[in-house]
Every structure is written in structure tokens, then in C-alpha cells.
Design a protein around this motif. Structure first.
Motif, short mmCIF file in Angstrom:
data_model
loop_
_atom_site.label_atom_id
_atom_site.label_comp_id
_atom_site.label_asym_id
_atom_site.label_seq_id
_atom_site.Cartn_x
_atom_site.Cartn_y
_atom_site.Cartn_z
N CYS A 120 12.99 -0.13 9.39
CA CYS A 120 13.01 -0.50 7.97
C CYS A 120 11.77 -1.30 7.60
CB CYS A 120 14.27 -1.30 7.65
SG CYS A 120 15.80 -0.35 7.71
N LEU A 121 11.40 -2.23 8.46
CA LEU A 121 10.24 -3.09 8.20
C LEU A 121 8.95 -2.26 8.21
CD1 LEU A 121 9.50 -6.06 7.73
CD2 LEU A 121 9.22 -6.31 10.20
N LEU A 122 8.80 -1.42 9.22
CA LEU A 122 7.61 -0.59 9.32
C LEU A 122 7.54 0.39 8.16
CD1 LEU A 122 5.15 0.21 10.99
CD2 LEU A 122 6.61 1.79 12.27
N GLY A 123 8.67 0.99 7.82
CA GLY A 123 8.71 1.92 6.70
C GLY A 123 8.31 1.26 5.39
N ILE A 163 6.40 -1.42 4.97
CA ILE A 163 4.98 -1.76 4.96
C ILE A 163 4.13 -0.52 4.68
CG2 ILE A 163 3.05 -2.51 6.42
CD1 ILE A 163 4.94 -4.46 7.77
N VAL A 164 4.47 0.61 5.31
CA VAL A 164 3.72 1.85 5.10
C VAL A 164 3.85 2.32 3.65
CG1 VAL A 164 3.57 4.29 5.72
CG2 VAL A 164 3.87 2.58 7.51
N VAL A 165 5.07 2.34 3.12
CA VAL A 165 5.30 2.77 1.74
C VAL A 165 4.59 1.83 0.76
CG1 VAL A 165 7.05 3.04 -0.07
CG2 VAL A 165 7.48 3.93 2.23
N LYS A 166 4.64 0.54 1.05
CA LYS A 166 3.99 -0.45 0.19
C LYS A 166 2.49 -0.21 0.13
CE LYS A 166 3.25 -5.45 -0.11
NZ LYS A 166 3.57 -6.76 0.51
N ILE A 167 1.87 0.03 1.28
CA ILE A 167 0.42 0.27 1.32
C ILE A 167 0.08 1.56 0.57
CG2 ILE A 167 -1.52 0.87 2.83
CD1 ILE A 167 -0.37 -1.03 4.90
N ILE A 168 0.88 2.60 0.76
CA ILE A 168 0.64 3.87 0.06
C ILE A 168 0.74 3.68 -1.45
CG2 ILE A 168 1.57 6.18 -0.35
CD1 ILE A 168 2.38 6.25 2.59
N LEU A 169 1.75 2.95 -1.91
CA LEU A 169 1.91 2.70 -3.34
C LEU A 169 0.74 1.88 -3.90
CD1 LEU A 169 5.73 1.87 -3.60
CD2 LEU A 169 4.57 3.94 -4.38
N GLN A 170 0.30 0.89 -3.14
CA GLN A 170 -0.82 0.08 -3.59
C GLN A 170 -2.09 0.90 -3.69
OE1 GLN A 170 -0.35 -2.91 -0.47
NE2 GLN A 170 0.11 -4.46 -1.99
#
Length: 218
Positions: free
Chosen positions: A103-106, A108-115
């Protein structure tokens, strides 16, 4: 309170995780020693940010190694802190840890992609890349605090709420320093997109801490 007892099996898998995370720290230090020296004083000196925020940024092995180190220890800290704050051994076995880690890794990855997606839409991907690098660098640094807290909670002061609260305070302090640095260095950019910045702040920066806090209290 009564200390939370851990079986030999529990201590074994925690030890494996901690040793595994140390390997990434050793790789980061061994392969990028001068960069590591600048990074280790990050909360007290912005030299690391100024030297590396405009080149290599996210796709650098030093940054990747430290991000992995941070995520592994962040997930373990959440796992241990939840046990201690709930005074429960219901999830003492490791099956909850990979769920927290995923959940944590997912996130962070989604957050970076959205940013990065927002940066592409607004034509400011370079600035957004710098912002991500700076914020993630401070979060990665707080991974050192998480690691030390995990070692203490697993082997030295099992069940200590004081250690949990002190660690949380230090983690928040380090990341607040990071945010102050970001705000100070990008005032003009943030002012131009102030409304979107507030939405981003609430959705992707504040809400995760609220969710983690709620999880720890459950």
C-alpha cells in the motif's frame, strides 16, 4: 503497560527485513560516498539539495536505494507502532507487513505519477520534478529515524510508546523542514498555482498522514 512479547519467528523475519534494508543503505554509501556525506547533513545544511536537485534528480541510483530503504522501514515502523499503540498482538505475524508495504509503495508511485502528470499538463514538469526530488529526499532522510526506531522497538524497548511518539515527532520535524525549504525556494511557482497547490496539499500530503494516524488508532 505490559511489553509486547515477540516469538523467535517474529524476531527472525523482522531481523531479515532490517538487514535487507541496511543492504540498500550500504550500497548507497559505498557507491556514492561523497553524495552520502552531503545527504547525511540534509536537515542542517541544504548543500545536498542545491547540488543535486537540478541534475539526475529522481532517476539516480543513490536516490532509488535510499527510497527503497525508507519504504521498507516506513512500512515496518507502521506495523510495529500499530501493535504498540493498540497494545495488541493480533497482527504480530508478518502477513500484515507486505500488505502495508504494498500500500505504501503503491501510494508513493501513484503520487509521483500524478505529480508528474500535473507538471506535464501545466508545462512545468522540470519544476515539479525538483519539488518531488526535494520532498522525497527529506522523507528518505526520515527513513534513518524509522530504521533506528524499528531496531529499538524490536530489540531494545519492546512496547515503548515513548519511542513511537519520539520517532513520529522527529519524522514530522524533518519533513516540515523539507516543506519549509520547498516553500521558500518555490514561492513564485506556488503563488501562480495557489489554488491547485492547496488541493494537492490536502489530497496528497496531509490526507496520507491522516489515514496512517487513523490506521494506528484502529
Amino acid at each position: 503497560m505490559e511489553p509486547i512479547l515477540r516469538t523467535a519467528g517474529t524476531a527472525d523475519w523482522i531481523t531479515i527485513i532490517l538487514i535487507g534494508s541496511i543492504l540498500f543503505l550500504v550500497l548507497a554509501k559505498g557507491l556514492f560516498y561523497s553524495r552520502f556525506l552531503n545527504f547525511i547533513i540534509l536537515p542542517f545544511n541544504n548543500k545536498y539539495i542545491f547540488m543535486y536537485s537540478k541534475k539526475e534528480r529522481l532517476m539516480n541510483w543513490f536516490h532509488i536505494f535510499f527510497t527503497i530503504f525508507q519504504v521498507i522501514n516506513f512500512a515496518l515502523f507502521i506495523f510495529l507502532a500499530r501493535q504498540i499503540l493498540r497494545e495488541s498482538t493480533d497482527d504480530i505475524y508478518p502477513f500484515m507487513y507486505p500488505i502495508i508495504l504494498a500500500c505504501l509503495l503503491g501510494f508513493i508511485v501513484v503520487k509521483i505519477i500524478l505529480q508528474l502528470g500535473n507538471g506535464f499538463i501545466f508545462g512545468s514538469i522540470k519544476t515539479i520534478g525538483e519539488l518531488i526530488f526535494k520532498k522525497l529526499s527529506y522523507l528518505n532522510y526520515s527513513g534513518i529515524i524509522m530504521f533506528l526506531a524499528n531496531v529499538i522497538l524490536a530489540y531494545v524497548a519492546q512496547g515503548s510508546k515513548t519511542v513511537v511518539y519520539v520517532a513520529i515527532l522527529l519524522i514530522l520535524l524533518i519533513n516540515v523542514i523539507g516543506w519549509v525549504t520547498v516553500l521558500r525556494n518555490h514561492q513564485k511557482f506556488i503563488t501562480n498555482y495557489f489554488f491547485y497547490f492547496i488541493l494537492y496539499l490536502c489530497a496528497l500530503e496531509i490526507s496520507p498522514f491522516v489515514i496512517i494516524g487513523s490506521y494506528l488508532k484502529q
